[in-house]
Enzyme design. Sequence first.
Site, PDB file in Angstrom:
ATOM      1  N   TYR B 103      20.199   4.044 -13.791  1.00 22.10           N
ATOM      2  CA  TYR B 103      19.144   3.899 -14.804  1.00 22.10           C
ATOM      3  C   TYR B 103      17.995   3.096 -14.208  1.00 22.10           C
ATOM      4  O   TYR B 103      18.221   2.043 -13.597  1.00 22.10           O
ATOM      5  CB  TYR B 103      19.687   3.150 -16.042  1.00 22.10           C
ATOM      6  CG  TYR B 103      18.599   2.728 -16.997  1.00 22.10           C
ATOM      7  CD1 TYR B 103      18.249   3.525 -18.079  1.00 22.10           C
ATOM      8  CD2 TYR B 103      17.886   1.534 -16.798  1.00 22.10           C
ATOM      9  CE1 TYR B 103      17.223   3.162 -18.930  1.00 22.10           C
ATOM     10  CE2 TYR B 103      16.848   1.170 -17.649  1.00 22.10           C
ATOM     11  CZ  TYR B 103      16.521   1.981 -18.717  1.00 22.10           C
ATOM     12  OH  TYR B 103      15.506   1.620 -19.547  1.00 22.10           O
ATOM     13  N   GLU B 190      11.391   5.696 -19.068  1.00 23.62           N
ATOM     14  CA  GLU B 190      12.778   5.595 -18.613  1.00 23.62           C
ATOM     15  C   GLU B 190      13.110   6.810 -17.780  1.00 23.62           C
ATOM     16  O   GLU B 190      12.689   7.916 -18.111  1.00 23.62           O
ATOM     17  CB  GLU B 190      13.739   5.570 -19.809  1.00 23.62           C
ATOM     18  CG  GLU B 190      13.895   4.204 -20.428  1.00 23.62           C
ATOM     19  CD  GLU B 190      14.918   4.192 -21.555  1.00 23.62           C
ATOM     20  OE1 GLU B 190      14.990   3.188 -22.258  1.00 23.62           O
ATOM     21  OE2 GLU B 190      15.647   5.193 -21.727  1.00 23.62           O
TER      22      GLU B 190
END
Lengths: 301, 392
Positions: B103, B190
């Site tokens: 991530y 993101e």
Amino acid sequence: MSILINKDTHVIVVGMTGREGANHTKAMREFGTKVVAGVTPGKGGQTHEGLPIYNSVGEAVSNHQVDASIIFVPPAGAADAVLESAHAGVPLVILITEGVPTVDMMKAVQEVKALDHASREEGGKGVRLIGGNCPGLISSGECKIGIMPNSIYAQKGRIGLISRSGTLTYEAGKLLQLAGLGTSTTVGIGGDPVIGTTFADVLPLFEADPDTDAIVVIGEIGGADEEAAAEYIKHNMKKPVVAFISGRSAPAGKRMGHAGAIIMGNVGTPESKLAAFKDANVPVADTMPEIIELVKKVLNK
Amino acid sequence: MKLHEYQGKEILRQFGVNVQDGKVAYTPDEVRTIAREYGQPVVVKAQVHVGGRGKAGGVKFSPTIDKAFENAEKILGMDIKGLTVNKVLVTKAVDIDAGVEYYVGMIVDRNVQSFTLMASAEGGVEIEEVAAATPEKIIHHRVDPVTGLRPYEAREVAIKAGFKGNLNKIADMMVKMSKAALERDAVLVEINPLFIDADGTPLALDTKFEIDDNAMYRHQDLLSWRETEAEHPLEIEAAKYGFAYVKLDNGNVGVLGNGAGIVMTSLDVVNRAGAKPANFLDIGGGAKAEIVYNAVKLVSKDSDVKAIFINIFGGITRADEVAKGVIQALNEGILTKPVRMRIAGTAETEAKALLAEVNSPLIQMYPDMFQAAEAAAADANKADSNTAGDKK
């Protein structure tokens, strides 16, 4: 006494000839604020309400004593206006404008902090930015650099007030006035995610102010400014502080008007703010009127 | 403005981030054509502005062309959290087992007055879950808004997060993401999962990208991406009037006031009074009668609203203008639900006089916000229990 401003503070209004700038210049002068000049690029040499208008902050500073500037410039040029005042050596810059792009504010706040640091290193006054998206600041009975209704702040009191919300600042100011307590200085720090001055930046000024007996902090959901304030209070404050948190019933993930009032994941929740204040021994009011009861209680200690 | 996955990927691609290939389709037939073109397993992904698409069945692995068609038939037209799926993104499938999922993200962070870069070796799951359960697994780093993220900082973050792969390529990808965030005025970016293949090369498999509404004026090229159908119809109307308006679920009291702070507090007060706010509506500062009239009209249109609570502390806003707006709505027959008001501040006396003259049971003023909220809550709850009774 008061913090940041007093009856001798000399103020310039950036964007004085615009509608908001003109109206609020009038209201500030009615309150007693010493407004010395206005700045509107391209309108230098004109006068407005009997005050001289300059093309730049630099020109205004070389012709007048300037202790503070208040900015009513539309969002696209607002951050630039902040930097103009800061670089011209104005020690206190108040940005009223709402809707300034966050990246612009990030850059401006960082640059103002660097200028502040450099100025203090050289023995200067430093530079402080308050706002944006804020109602400004007001020392009751002395000086207003902002857009608050004058009537609430005519009488000097001994309670310091710091708030992220404009209207709730007035609400609290009115309640304190009705209760016969009144405010010393009120600082609206603004509802945006990136602002020049935080609760924790203002608290030490009230702690050092001989004319402030207690401080009211009006926070809201989102961010961790309240948590940082609680941390500061816990370790550094001797004066009592009372808090209020707005938006406790707001759902997570939704932006409640203020760009900073949004609960992201587990950051900025009412629970974390309440816990932080509890840990710092700061009573938190459930409703605005309860603020008064709590202030009376902490003063009687 | 929230962007779809395919739009966020398009922006990242423009900044040089290695993004998984994909194409948008509106019909199952188009999905079949794309799957045939890719000639390998594909993933069909619903493009809607809500989280949790996967859990809702909006993301499906499709090993064959027929399966891709079938999945497209299922996903297109599907309802995910109140929004209808009318387009899908078809991407080449990646053999997840042949690499690792991480991530990375950047978010506007009030606490550091800039962006914070976040990185975690726990990819492919909701980062909020990781943050709640194992916050130590997320590395945080403040990004300088003037210089942006520098390669050495990116490498340090990647090392701290425990990323395995080609460190220089991963750092370069993070630097490019940072550039995209700053130049495109992101509120949030993101890349999750960030896939690192067997060669150590990073590839963005999914993205979230949200742009600061205040900065949209300098991203005119993206305006055509704004989808009003993804918003509540009343939110679209509110945007026309320039109100800050949020529709809230399961509410019965319409809430409006002057300023974000007072409206937030009004929501709290309605909750305390035992009812549920149906919306958040900030009329802004200095509102004239016409604006208040429009606000009342808008809130009245919401069938969930059974009573309206108006909470005004007039500074720049004049109480008599507020009263005039409400009275206009009453006179035009728009106002059919009870309005319970608390109006303090500038021109309060004039407002009271105007309302006394009208003398309608539909509009009542109260001395404080609690009494007004309690009256509105009682009216709304009573109306709700009456309708519930009718249905029986």
